[in-house]
Scaffold this active site. Sequence first.
Site, PDB file in Angstrom:
ATOM      1  N   PHE A 195      -1.807   9.043 -14.326  1.00 30.71           N
ATOM      2  CA  PHE A 195      -1.021   9.753 -13.305  1.00 30.71           C
ATOM      3  C   PHE A 195       0.186  10.466 -13.895  1.00 30.71           C
ATOM      4  CE2 PHE A 195      -2.966   9.149  -9.162  1.00 30.71           C
ATOM      5  CZ  PHE A 195      -4.063   8.425  -9.579  1.00 30.71           C
TER       6      PHE A 195
ATOM      7  N   LYS B  93       0.827  -1.216   0.000  1.00 30.90           N
ATOM      8  CA  LYS B  93       0.000   0.000   0.000  1.00 30.90           C
ATOM      9  C   LYS B  93       0.858   1.261   0.000  1.00 30.90           C
ATOM     10  CE  LYS B  93      -3.247   2.899   0.279  1.00 30.90           C
ATOM     11  NZ  LYS B  93      -4.648   2.986   0.459  1.00 30.90           N
TER      12      LYS B  93
ATOM     13  N   CYS C 141      -4.428  11.263   1.277  1.00 28.72           N
ATOM     14  CA  CYS C 141      -3.608  10.046   1.183  1.00 28.72           C
ATOM     15  C   CYS C 141      -2.159  10.311   0.787  1.00 28.72           C
ATOM     16  CB  CYS C 141      -4.252   9.081   0.189  1.00 28.72           C
ATOM     17  SG  CYS C 141      -5.922   8.634   0.655  1.00 28.72           S
TER      18      CYS C 141
HETATM   19  C1  UGA Z   1      -5.060   7.703  -3.815  1.00 21.32           C
HETATM   20  C2  UGA Z   1      -4.705   6.496  -4.709  1.00 21.32           C
HETATM   21  O1  UGA Z   1      -4.836   6.852  -6.091  1.00 21.32           O
HETATM   22  C3  UGA Z   1      -5.590   5.308  -4.382  1.00 21.32           C
HETATM   23  O2  UGA Z   1      -5.178   4.177  -5.153  1.00 21.32           O
HETATM   24  C4  UGA Z   1      -5.459   4.979  -2.885  1.00 21.32           C
HETATM   25  O3  UGA Z   1      -6.290   3.899  -2.515  1.00 21.32           O
HETATM   26  C5  UGA Z   1      -5.880   6.224  -2.074  1.00 21.32           C
HETATM   27  O4  UGA Z   1      -5.000   7.305  -2.429  1.00 21.32           O
HETATM   28  C6  UGA Z   1      -5.772   5.895  -0.615  1.00 21.32           C
HETATM   29  O5  UGA Z   1      -4.656   5.698  -0.137  1.00 21.32           O
HETATM   30  O6  UGA Z   1      -6.792   5.741   0.044  1.00 21.32           O
HETATM   31  P1  UGA Z   1      -6.926   9.609  -3.864  1.00 21.32           P
HETATM   32  O7  UGA Z   1      -6.097  10.306  -2.837  1.00 21.32           O
HETATM   33  O8  UGA Z   1      -8.398   9.451  -3.642  1.00 21.32           O
HETATM   34  O9  UGA Z   1      -6.381   8.125  -4.152  1.00 21.32           O
HETATM   35  O10 UGA Z   1      -6.759  10.453  -5.211  1.00 21.32           O
HETATM   36  P2  UGA Z   1      -5.922  10.352  -6.566  1.00 21.32           P
HETATM   37  O11 UGA Z   1      -6.851  10.176  -7.691  1.00 21.32           O
HETATM   38  O12 UGA Z   1      -4.818   9.398  -6.460  1.00 21.32           O
HETATM   39  O13 UGA Z   1      -5.323  11.845  -6.630  1.00 21.32           O
HETATM   40  C7  UGA Z   1      -4.436  12.337  -5.633  1.00 21.32           C
HETATM   41  C8  UGA Z   1      -3.922  13.696  -6.010  1.00 21.32           C
HETATM   42  O14 UGA Z   1      -3.045  13.614  -7.147  1.00 21.32           O
HETATM   43  C9  UGA Z   1      -4.997  14.714  -6.388  1.00 21.32           C
HETATM   44  O15 UGA Z   1      -4.680  15.962  -5.804  1.00 21.32           O
HETATM   45  C10 UGA Z   1      -4.909  14.789  -7.898  1.00 21.32           C
HETATM   46  O16 UGA Z   1      -5.313  16.026  -8.415  1.00 21.32           O
HETATM   47  C11 UGA Z   1      -3.416  14.572  -8.119  1.00 21.32           C
HETATM   48  N1  UGA Z   1      -3.082  14.037  -9.457  1.00 21.32           N
HETATM   49  C12 UGA Z   1      -3.485  12.795  -9.820  1.00 21.32           C
HETATM   50  C13 UGA Z   1      -2.304  14.800 -10.324  1.00 21.32           C
HETATM   51  O17 UGA Z   1      -1.899  15.942 -10.007  1.00 21.32           O
HETATM   52  N2  UGA Z   1      -1.975  14.286 -11.542  1.00 21.32           N
HETATM   53  C14 UGA Z   1      -2.370  13.037 -11.926  1.00 21.32           C
HETATM   54  O18 UGA Z   1      -2.022  12.628 -13.065  1.00 21.32           O
HETATM   55  C15 UGA Z   1      -3.157  12.286 -11.051  1.00 21.32           C
END
Ligand code: UGA
Length: 429
Positions: free
Chosen positions: A249, A204, A260
């Site tokens: 990502f 994780k 997270c």
């Molecule tokens: C993240 C992980 O993606 C999940 O797999 C994990 O289960 C979860 O944490 C957790 O530990 O519970 P989450 O925090 O809901 O999920 O959101 P993400 O979609 O991963 O985005 C996180 C951040 O990264 C956001 O601020 C988003 O805007 C940013 N991001 C994401 C980017 O700046 N660029 C990207 O290409 C993707």
Amino acid sequence: MKLTLIGTGYVGLVTGACFAEVGHHVVCVDNDEAKIKLLQAGGLPIYEPGLAELVKKNTAAGRLSFTANTAEGVQKSDVIFIAVPTPPLPDGSVDLSFIERVARDTATAMTDYKIIVDKSTVPVKTGEKVAETIKRYCASRVDFDVVSNPEFLREGFAVSDLMKPDRIVIGTRSPRPVAVMKEIYAPFNAPMVVTDINSAELIKHASNSFLALKISYINALAAICENTGANVQEVAAGMGLDERIGRRFLNAGLGFGGSCFPKDLSAFIKIAEQVGYDFRLLKEVQRINTEQMDRFIKKIIDTLWVLKGKRIGVLGLAFKQNTDDVRMSPAIELCQRLQKEGAILRVHDPKAMDKARAILNDATWVDTLDDVAEGCDALVVATEWDEFKNLDLDRARKLLTHPIMFDGRNLFDRVEMERRGWIYKSVGR
Ligand code: UGA
């Protein structure tokens, strides 16, 4: 099967609803009585697409219920999932007091064999501590197994991530709970990885840190693109077609936030330190993420010069699209930093306005997307909501004193914006 979920936050509530949806009988427990009352009355404490329908349907079918009584929850099921928060402590390590509390409460209530499954994100070796705690506090001395079963759902896509998972990780010391865990997850048709507990816990933290690393990597490339006239989206597209890399990502923007990635990175760095490894790679990931926001603010100041007294319309407050969650939101940090420079803000978010009000002061809250620009000197896109692509650009131009947009999420087409006469600044393009 009869399952109990302790903790009704994002992970516990969505997992409980999805387990019920595939036919299990689920009890969701939380010590927050107000939250349980809200859920029992058909309300939801969070916004998550598709969740309301699942909760309503499965509650009506008698497969999903809620209680504030942990002992009742423990006694009703053979498998107890722990899904309580593991918040950060000031030194970056993890506060495990909620997990410890649940382990003790579960131990006290146990009268026959139970499988205790940890779903919360925890440092490696937490499972061992949970097992020790249960053994110590279980007066009836019944048998039990501890399993690590980390959750990989993304907020905003939690229901679909849970119903169609990439993988199910089952970490255990003994073979006894494996068959039960496999049966619970059989309806989800996903590959199952059975490991020892420590490896499952590491999977994780290692996964979240790797995804954060990917984002910082593309953000670093965005800085190079800006200095060379290249386009980060084209670079990401070209890289992403290599299956070993993948396009997901690799969206440059304001950096990652949420409850997270920032927390898990700090925790992983701390755990590594505790076991004798200086994880400098991840420290750099953090540094790039901080710098990404600094560079964006600089872009705004370079264009607008003095921000004191300037009116800025901000589109987006949630930490990403499809959620009302504003915890560690880059959008909120951006707003606060603009305010610190003396800017006057008009803000809008499709879902996160209520939660943002609690942490953002002195802004004008605008209900309609197309009204945000009124009287502003510039617009800033801070969250990647798809809805923002429908912004009436001609109307926004008329409402702004000058057609200036800072797009922190690369939502709009740069060439098209410039053709329409906008001064348009985005990230890495
Ligand atoms: C993240 C992980 O993606 C999940 O797999 C994990 O289960 C979860 O944490 C957790 O530990 O519970 P989450 O925090 O809901 O999920 O959101 P993400 O979609 O991963 O985005 C996180 C951040 O990264 C956001 O601020 C988003 O805007 C940013 N991001 C994401 C980017 O700046 N660029 C990207 O290409 C993707």
